[in-house]
Write an enzyme that holds these catalytic residues in place. Structure first.
Site, short mmCIF file in Angstrom:
data_model
loop_
_atom_site.label_atom_id
_atom_site.label_comp_id
_atom_site.label_asym_id
_atom_site.label_seq_id
_atom_site.Cartn_x
_atom_site.Cartn_y
_atom_site.Cartn_z
N GLY A 183 -0.19 -5.17 0.11
CA GLY A 183 -1.27 -5.09 -0.86
C GLY A 183 -0.92 -5.74 -2.19
N GLU A 234 2.94 -6.23 7.03
CA GLU A 234 2.21 -5.18 7.75
C GLU A 234 2.51 -5.18 9.25
OE1 GLU A 234 -0.41 -6.14 4.14
OE2 GLU A 234 0.88 -7.23 5.54
N ALA A 285 0.85 -1.19 0.00
CA ALA A 285 0.00 0.00 0.00
C ALA A 285 0.88 1.24 0.00
CB ALA A 285 -0.91 0.00 1.22
N GLU A 345 -1.66 -9.28 -1.73
CA GLU A 345 -3.13 -9.41 -1.69
C GLU A 345 -3.72 -9.29 -3.10
OE1 GLU A 345 -4.27 -7.78 2.73
OE2 GLU A 345 -3.47 -6.33 1.30
#
Length: 257
Positions: free
Chosen positions: A108, A131, A65, A111
């Site tokens: 991300g 994270e 992210a 993901e």
């Protein structure tokens, strides 16, 4: 015009989407996610697009992210985060989605790769959910999809330590389907997409949906869905064409009906 994507017109039914934010290792800012969700919605509605390949660059598929953007949001900002809706739209893409992953697929980025139906990884790819190192945890499917893909022990290790795994480890664990030389990852993903694009579109769509049911429903419900979908396909012209082509020993010409 997309700002953070490069999009190629369908080639033999396969649309190639390249994440293009090289200065940030393709970090998934809100605008990039919105553009990707919009592009996949366009592909879903395009009869010429039968599969999509998504990729990044040699250094990074997507390194996570956008941390600077995330740091600006407090609890209320995260609660109202528009990215959640973009992730839902990406995950809802109904046609085959293939990820060609080189370099970092972290946070991300990992993901996003797990939203794909098939993942082709370059030998140098790295997958991880780091994270925890920021005092947070995955929030876009990283705990749920990862555990379903690789099992509890490895998912726990990856999420709780934040350590990444190699492409070969990801292959062994079931996170990716193939490992190639880095320069061949996109072309191999396109080959897989073009192969899928030669099949009956309705059968592909229902087969994908049935396979996904296996991950979020019980066996009896999944079997009922599978049989229902199998029965529906018996009424299609493509089924008749497929059987006739097999009997006549020629390639089938599917029309999507």
């Amino acid at each position: 015009m997309p700002r953070f994507l490069e999009v190629q017109a369908p080639d033999h039914g396969v649309r190639l989407i390249t994440l293009y934010r090289p200065e940030a290792l393709n970090a998934l800012c809100t605008e990039l996610l919105a553009e990707l969700a919009n592009e996949l919605s366009s592909a879903d509605n395009d009869p010429q697009t039968l599969a999509v390949v998504i990729t990044g660059n040699r250094k990074a598929f997507a390194a996570g992210a956008d941390i600077a953007e995330m740091a600006e949001r407090d609890l209320v900002g995260i609660f109202n985060d528009p990215r959640a809706a973009h992730w839902q739209r990406i995950a809802a893409f109904s046609k085959p989605l293939i990820a060609a992953v080189n370099g970092y697929a972290l946070g991300g980025g990992c993901e996003l790769a797990m939203c794909a139906d098939i993942v082709i990884a370059g030998e140098e790819a790295r997958f991880g959910q780091p994270e925890i190192n920021l005092g947070i945890m995955p929030g876009a499917g990283g705990t749920q999809r990862l555990l379903r893909a690789v099992g509890k022990p490895l998912a726990m290790q990856m999420v709780l330590t934040g350590e990444a795994i190699t492409a070969r480890h990801a292959l062994q664990a079931g996170l990716v389907s193939e490992v190639t030389q880095p320069e061949l990852a996109v072309e191999r993903a396109m080959q897989v997409g073009r192969s899928i694009a030669t099949k009956a579109p309705l059968a592909v769509r229902l087969a994908k949906e049935a396979l996904l049911k296996a991950g979020d429903t019980d066996l009896a419900s999944g079997l009922r869905f599978e049989r229902h979908a199998f029965t529906l396909l018996a009424g299609t012209a493509d089924r008749e064409e497929g059987i006739r082509a097999f009997q006549e020993k020629r390639p089938a010409q599917f029309k999507g009906c």
